[in-house]
Design a protein around this motif. Structure first.
Motif, PDB file in Angstrom:
ATOM      1  N   LEU A  44       6.099   7.421   0.809  1.00  0.00           N
ATOM      2  CA  LEU A  44       6.313   6.390   1.829  1.00  0.00           C
ATOM      3  C   LEU A  44       6.038   6.938   3.228  1.00  0.00           C
ATOM      4  CD1 LEU A  44       9.573   4.573   0.621  1.00  0.00           C
ATOM      5  CD2 LEU A  44       7.209   3.850   0.345  1.00  0.00           C
ATOM      6  N   GLY A  45       6.511   8.166   3.487  1.00  0.00           N
ATOM      7  CA  GLY A  45       6.303   8.761   4.793  1.00  0.00           C
ATOM      8  C   GLY A  45       4.832   9.009   5.085  1.00  0.00           C
ATOM      9  N   ALA A  46       4.090   9.505   4.092  1.00  0.00           N
ATOM     10  CA  ALA A  46       2.668   9.790   4.289  1.00  0.00           C
ATOM     11  C   ALA A  46       1.879   8.515   4.533  1.00  0.00           C
ATOM     12  CB  ALA A  46       2.122  10.535   3.072  1.00  0.00           C
ATOM     13  N   LEU A  47       2.140   7.482   3.750  1.00  0.00           N
ATOM     14  CA  LEU A  47       1.425   6.214   3.925  1.00  0.00           C
ATOM     15  C   LEU A  47       1.754   5.579   5.275  1.00  0.00           C
ATOM     16  CD1 LEU A  47       1.812   4.711   0.327  1.00  0.00           C
ATOM     17  CD2 LEU A  47      -0.291   5.568   1.378  1.00  0.00           C
ATOM     18  N   SER A  48       3.009   5.671   5.690  1.00  0.00           N
ATOM     19  CA  SER A  48       3.399   5.098   6.984  1.00  0.00           C
ATOM     20  C   SER A  48       2.745   5.848   8.134  1.00  0.00           C
ATOM     21  CB  SER A  48       4.925   5.132   7.130  1.00  0.00           C
ATOM     22  OG  SER A  48       5.550   4.328   6.142  1.00  0.00           O
ATOM     23  N   ALA A  49       2.651   7.174   8.031  1.00  0.00           N
ATOM     24  CA  ALA A  49       2.015   7.966   9.093  1.00  0.00           C
ATOM     25  C   ALA A  49       0.548   7.596   9.237  1.00  0.00           C
ATOM     26  CB  ALA A  49       2.154   9.454   8.783  1.00  0.00           C
ATOM     27  N   LEU A  50      -0.063   7.184   8.141  1.00  0.00           N
ATOM     28  CA  LEU A  50      -1.488   6.867   8.153  1.00  0.00           C
ATOM     29  C   LEU A  50      -1.808   5.661   9.030  1.00  0.00           C
ATOM     30  CD1 LEU A  50      -4.064   7.952   6.778  1.00  0.00           C
ATOM     31  CD2 LEU A  50      -3.694   6.273   4.953  1.00  0.00           C
ATOM     32  N   ALA A  51      -0.830   4.775   9.243  1.00  0.00           N
ATOM     33  CA  ALA A  51      -1.100   3.521   9.954  1.00  0.00           C
ATOM     34  C   ALA A  51      -0.469   3.462  11.340  1.00  0.00           C
ATOM     35  CB  ALA A  51      -0.592   2.343   9.118  1.00  0.00           C
ATOM     36  N   GLN A  52       0.145   4.559  11.809  1.00  0.00           N
ATOM     37  CA  GLN A  52       0.801   4.539  13.115  1.00  0.00           C
ATOM     38  C   GLN A  52      -0.196   4.755  14.244  1.00  0.00           C
ATOM     39  OE1 GLN A  52       4.095   3.716  13.287  1.00  0.00           O
ATOM     40  NE2 GLN A  52       3.923   3.541  11.053  1.00  0.00           N
ATOM     41  N   TYR A  53       0.122   4.187  15.395  1.00  0.00           N
ATOM     42  CA  TYR A  53      -0.664   4.417  16.604  1.00  0.00           C
ATOM     43  C   TYR A  53       0.114   5.217  17.642  1.00  0.00           C
ATOM     44  CZ  TYR A  53      -3.972   0.990  14.800  1.00  0.00           C
ATOM     45  OH  TYR A  53      -4.893   0.335  14.023  1.00  0.00           O
ATOM     46  N   VAL A 111       9.110  13.050   7.734  1.00  0.00           N
ATOM     47  CA  VAL A 111       9.744  12.393   6.581  1.00  0.00           C
ATOM     48  C   VAL A 111       9.023  12.776   5.292  1.00  0.00           C
ATOM     49  CG1 VAL A 111      10.195  10.163   5.493  1.00  0.00           C
ATOM     50  CG2 VAL A 111      10.623  10.459   7.939  1.00  0.00           C
ATOM     51  N   SER A 112       7.693  12.735   5.327  1.00  0.00           N
ATOM     52  CA  SER A 112       6.899  13.052   4.139  1.00  0.00           C
ATOM     53  C   SER A 112       7.075  14.508   3.709  1.00  0.00           C
ATOM     54  CB  SER A 112       5.424  12.758   4.426  1.00  0.00           C
ATOM     55  OG  SER A 112       4.625  13.054   3.306  1.00  0.00           O
ATOM     56  N   SER A 117       2.665  14.058  -5.690  1.00  0.00           N
ATOM     57  CA  SER A 117       2.721  15.200  -4.784  1.00  0.00           C
ATOM     58  C   SER A 117       1.320  15.580  -4.296  1.00  0.00           C
ATOM     59  CB  SER A 117       3.389  16.393  -5.458  1.00  0.00           C
ATOM     60  OG  SER A 117       4.720  16.080  -5.837  1.00  0.00           O
ATOM     61  N   PHE A 118       0.366  15.587  -5.217  1.00  0.00           N
ATOM     62  CA  PHE A 118      -1.015  15.867  -4.817  1.00  0.00           C
ATOM     63  C   PHE A 118      -1.565  14.748  -3.939  1.00  0.00           C
ATOM     64  CE2 PHE A 118      -1.185  19.176  -8.083  1.00  0.00           C
ATOM     65  CZ  PHE A 118      -1.997  20.119  -7.462  1.00  0.00           C
ATOM     66  N   LEU A 119      -1.177  13.505  -4.223  1.00  0.00           N
ATOM     67  CA  LEU A 119      -1.619  12.379  -3.401  1.00  0.00           C
ATOM     68  C   LEU A 119      -1.066  12.504  -1.982  1.00  0.00           C
ATOM     69  CD1 LEU A 119      -3.094   9.687  -3.195  1.00  0.00           C
ATOM     70  CD2 LEU A 119      -1.021   8.558  -4.054  1.00  0.00           C
ATOM     71  N   VAL A 120       0.192  12.917  -1.869  1.00  0.00           N
ATOM     72  CA  VAL A 120       0.793  13.124  -0.549  1.00  0.00           C
ATOM     73  C   VAL A 120       0.041  14.208   0.204  1.00  0.00           C
ATOM     74  CG1 VAL A 120       2.847  14.003   0.625  1.00  0.00           C
ATOM     75  CG2 VAL A 120       3.080  12.300  -1.185  1.00  0.00           C
ATOM     76  N   ARG A 155       2.656   0.270   8.930  1.00  0.00           N
ATOM     77  CA  ARG A 155       3.017   0.537  10.314  1.00  0.00           C
ATOM     78  C   ARG A 155       4.498   0.282  10.566  1.00  0.00           C
ATOM     79  NH1 ARG A 155      -1.045  -1.570  12.132  1.00  0.00           N
ATOM     80  NH2 ARG A 155      -0.311  -3.634  12.762  1.00  0.00           N
ATOM     81  N   SER A 156       5.088  -0.634   9.836  1.00  0.00           N
ATOM     82  CA  SER A 156       6.509  -0.939  10.016  1.00  0.00           C
ATOM     83  C   SER A 156       7.408  -0.121   9.103  1.00  0.00           C
ATOM     84  CB  SER A 156       6.758  -2.430   9.755  1.00  0.00           C
ATOM     85  OG  SER A 156       6.485  -2.740   8.394  1.00  0.00           O
ATOM     86  N   GLY A 157       6.836   0.879   8.429  1.00  0.00           N
ATOM     87  CA  GLY A 157       7.657   1.685   7.523  1.00  0.00           C
ATOM     88  C   GLY A 157       8.133   0.897   6.328  1.00  0.00           C
ATOM     89  N   PHE A 158       7.218   0.051   5.788  1.00  0.00           N
ATOM     90  CA  PHE A 158       7.490  -0.775   4.610  1.00  0.00           C
ATOM     91  C   PHE A 158       8.656  -1.741   4.845  1.00  0.00           C
ATOM     92  CE2 PHE A 158       5.102   2.770   2.976  1.00  0.00           C
ATOM     93  CZ  PHE A 158       4.258   2.190   2.049  1.00  0.00           C
TER      94      PHE A 158
END
Length: 629
Positions: free
Chosen positions: A277-286, A297-298, A416-419, A525-528
Motif C-alpha cells: 500500500l505504501g509503495a503504490l501510494s508513493a507512486l502517485a504523490q506530487y 511506510v513501505s 516483496s519483490f513487487l514492492v 494519491r489519497s492513500g486508498f
C-alpha cells in the motif's frame, strides 16, 4: 551519560531566557554531539561482548515491587549509535533550517526530549519501562509535528498522529497485562526464559503488536505518517525516517521470542500489505515530502515482513541502512524547500515548493543537493553498490528461505519483490521530476544551495548510504552488522542476489521509459481512502456523538440540575421566611410578652409609698364595683 545528555539539552533549552534564545542553536547540537560520542564508546565496549545489564527497584506496592533496568547488547548498541548520530545531525542541520523561528527554544528542547525518550526505549530492560518511554516518544512526537501550531494542518496532523498511536497503544496495554498475569514479570531476560509457545503468548504478542502497528505506521493505522509531514522537515528526518517509526521494529526484534508462529504469520501478512500500500501510494504523490513519507511506510512494511518471516537480523540491518539514506533524503528535500523559500522571499513569488510539478531542472541550480538525492535515492531503490541493496537482499533472502513449499507464503515473496520494483519507479520519478526535465515555476529564479551547516549532515548521511558501511563485499550482506545481529545460520543465496540486482535494473529501465507519464490514480494519491474512511466511520460519528452528548448535557442534564437548583432556592427562601416570621416570631412574641408582664409586675415593687397607696386604692375600688355588680 548517553541517556542523560538529551534530557540535559531539554532542560537547558528551556532554561535559556528568551533574550538569548539564539544560544539554544549551539548548546543543543553540542550536547547531542557529546551524546553521540558517548554512544560510540558504549558501542565499542559492548559490540560482540557479553551484554551489560543493571537493575534496581523502582516502585514498591506492599510485597510487590517493579524494577527499572538497562540491557545493552548488540541490538541496543547499534540502535544507540543510529538514534544519537541521526539526532545530532538533525540538530546540527536545524541551525540553518530553523534560523529565525520564534519558538526555537521549544523546538530544540523537544528534539532533546524526544531523543531521551527514544534512548529510554532502546536501553530499557523490561517492558513496563519501555511502555513508559514509548508514551513519552508519542508525546514529544505530537509536540514536534505540531511545532507550527498556528497552521491548522499541522495542529490536526499532530492530533491525528497522537490519537492513532493511542489506539494501537491500547492493545499494547492489554498485552502487558496478559504478560504480567501469566509470568508476574516484565523483565525481558526473564520472559525469554519462560517463553514456550503457550496460548497466552499468542494473545500477549498480538496485543504488543497492536502498539507496534500504531508506532511503526502499519496497516491499518499508517495514515498518520504522511499527514505528519506538516511538521518541520528536520523533524520528519528524525522521527519519521530513522527513530520513532523504527521503535516498533526494534521492539519486535527485542521480544521476538515472545511471538508465536501464529502471531508471526499475522505480522508477515500485515507488513506485506503495508509495504504494498505504501509503495503504490508513493507512486502517485506530487508532494515531495509525502512521497518520502509513503516510502517510509513501505520500507517499514518490509522490515515487519522480515520479522514475521523469522529474520529479525535482516529487519534490523534494513533499519540501520534505512535510517541513514532516508534521513538524507528528507534533509535533501528540506534543502530544496529551504532554498526555494528563500528565493521566493527575495523574488516575491508564490508557488507550492513541495509540489514536484512546480519544480524540474534544479540539477544545475542545486548540484550539491542533487548529488545527495542521487546517493540516498539509489540506496532507497536498492541499486547495487549501495547499502539499501544489501539490506533489501537480506530481507528478500530471508523471505525466500521462509516461504518453504507452495503455500500462501509465496504470495508474500512475490509482493516483496513487487514492492522492491515499485520503489525504484517512485524514487526515479521523484528525482527526475525535481532535478531533470523542463523548469516550470523556478525557471526565472536564482536558486542557491543552502548554507554549509545544512550541507555537512547530508554529506555524512550520503556517505553512509554506500555499501561499505555494511559490508566490504558490495554483493554480500553478511558483513559486520548482519553477523553481529544474527544468532543462527546465515542465509546468503547467490540466486536471489543476482535476480534482485537484475530486477532492480529492469525497474530502473522501465522508470526511465515512463518518466514523463503522470500517475493520476486518485485512490493511490489519497492513500486508498483510509483517511476518508476514518473520517466517515470514526471522526464524523464521533463528532456527531460529541455534539449530541454536549446538547444533552446542556439542555437536559444541566437543565434538570438548574431546575432542581431553582426549586431548592425557592424552598430555601420559603423555609427561611417561615423560620423568620413564624418560628422566630412566636419565640420573639413570647419573649416580648414575658418581658412586658415582668415589667408590669415589677412596677408594683418600685419602692414608692405613693404608688403602693394608689394600687391599694385602685384595688379597693375595683373590689367595691365587683361587689355591687
Amino acid at each position: 551519560m548517553t541517556l542523560a545528555l538529551p534530557l540535559v539539552s531539554f532542560i537547558v533549552s528551556f532554561a535559556i531566557s528568551e533574550k538569548y534564545s539564539w544560544l539554544v542553536s549551539f548548546s543543543a547540537p553540542f550536547l547531542l554531539l557529546i551524546n553521540t560520542l558517548a554512544a560510540f564508546v558504549v558501542f565499542y565496549w559492548t559490540w560482540n561482548n557479553v551484554p551489560f545489564t543493571a537493575e534496581w527497584t523502582w516502585i514498591t506496592f506492599g510485597e510487590q515491587s517493579f524494577t527499572a533496568g538497562i540491557l545493552i547488547n548488540n541490538t541496543t548498541a547499534l540502535m544507540l549509535v543510529v538514534v544519537t548520530l541521526v539526532s545530532f545531525l538533525v540538530n546540527f542541520y536545524s541551525i540553518g533550517y530553523m534560523a529565525g523561528d520564534p519558538d526555537i527554544r521549544r523546538y530544540f528542547a523537544m528534539l532533546g526530549f524526544f531523543t531521551f525518550s527514544m534512548l529510554g526505549i532502546v536501553a530499557s530492560s523490561n517492558l513496563l519501562m519501555i511502555f513508559i518511554f514509548w508514551e513519552l516518544v508519542g508525546f514529544s512526537s505530537y509536540m514536534l509535528i505540531g511545532h507550527w501550531n498556528q497552521k491548522p494542518e499541522a495542529a490536526d496532523a499532530a492530533k491525528r498522529a497522537f490519537i492513532l498511536n493511542r489506539v494501537g497503544d491500547a492493545g499494547f496495554v492489554v498485552g502487558l497485562m496478559i504478560v504480567w498475569s501469566h509470568t508476574g514479570s516484565f523483565d525481558i531476560l526473564h520472559l525469554s526464559s519462560v517463553a514456550g509457545g503457550a496460548g497466552w503468548q499468542t494473545a500477549a504478542s498480538l496485543g504488543i503488536f497492536c502498539g507496534i502497528i500504531g508506532k511503526s505506521a502499519q496497516f491499518p493505522l499508517f495514515t498518520w505518517l504522511p499527514d505528519a509531514m506538516e511538521g518541520p522537515t528536520p523533524v520528519s528526518a528524525l522521527i519519521h525516517a530513522a527513530t520513532m517509526v523504527a521503535a516498533g521494529v526494534f521492539l519486535l526484534a527485542r521480544v521476538h521470542f515472545l511471538f508465536t508462529p501464529v502471531t508471526l504469520n499475522v505480522v508477515a501478512v500485515t507488513g506485506c500489505i503495508t509495504a504494498l500500500l505504501g509503495a503504490l501510494s508513493a507512486l502517485a504523490q506530487y508532494d515531495l515530502k509525502k512521497i518520502l513519507a509513503y516510502s517510509t511506510v513501505s520500507q517499514l512494511g518490509l522490515m515487519i515482513t522480515s520479522l514475521g518471516a523469522g529474520a529479525p537480523e535482516a529487519a534490523m540491518l534494513h533499519l540501520f541502512t534505512h535510517a541513514f539514506f532516508k534521513a538524507c533524503l528528507f534533509l535533501a528535500a528540506g534543502s530544496v524547500i529551504h532554498s526555494l523559500h528563500q528565493t521566493q522571499h527575495q523574488s516575491h513569488t508564490t508557488f507550492d515548493v513541495q509540489d514536484i510539478r512546480n519544480l524540474g531542472g534544479l540539477k544545475q541550480k542545486l548540484p550539491y543537493t542533487f548529488l545527495m538525492f542521487v546517493f540516498s535515492g539509489a540506496s532507497l531503490a536498492g541499486i547495487p553498490f549501495f547499502s539499501g541493496f544489501l539490506s533489501k537482499d537480506a530481507i528478500l533472502t530471508s523471505i525466500f528461505v521462509w516461504k518453504g513449499d507452495v503455500t500462501w507464503k509465496w504470495l508474500i515473496l512475490v509482493c516483496s519483490f513487487l514492492v522492491s520494483f515499485i520503489t525504484v519507479l517512485y524514487t526515479f520519478r521523484m528525482i527526475w521530476s525535481v532535478f531533470f526535465g523542463n523548469e516550470t515555476s523556478t525557471k526565472n529564479l536564482s536558486v542557491v544551495e543552502p548554507p554549509p551547516v545544512m550541507r555537512a549532515p547530508m554529506a555524512l548521511l550520503a556517505a553512509a548510504s554506500l555499501w561499505i558501511i555494511v559490508s566490504q563485499n558490495p554483493f554480500s550482506f553478511s558483513g559486520w552488522v548482519y553477523n553481529g545481529l544474527a544468532s543462527g545460520k546465515h542465509f546468503h543465496l547467490t540466486l536471489v542476489e543476482i535476480f534482485s540486482a537484475a530486477w532492480v535494473l529492469l525497474a530502473l529501465l522501465l522508470a526511465y521509459l515512463i518518466r514523463n507519464r503522470p500517475f493520476d490514480a486518485a485512490a493511490l494519491r489519497s492513500g486508498f481512502y483510509f483517511n476518508d474512511m476514518y473520517r466517515k466511520v470514526i471522526e464524523i460519528p464521533a463528532f456527531k456523538t460529541a455534539s449530541i452528548t454536549a446538547l444533552t448535557d446542556r439542555k437536559w442534564i444541566d437543565g434538570f440540575l438548574h431546575v432542581g437548583a431553582y426549586v431548592q432556592l425557592i424552598v430555601a427562601h420559603f423555609t427561611g421566611w417561615i423560620d423568620r416570621a413564624i418560628v422566630d416570631g412566636v419565640v420573639d412574641d413570647a419573649a416580648g410578652m414575658a418581658k412586658g408582664i415582668g415589667s408590669f409586675i415589677r412596677s408594683f415593687q418600685s419602692g414608692k409609698i405613693q404608688l403602693y397607696v394608689f394600687w391599694a386604692s385602685f384595688a379597693i375600688i375595683i373590689f367595691i364595683i365587683w361587689t355591687l355588680l
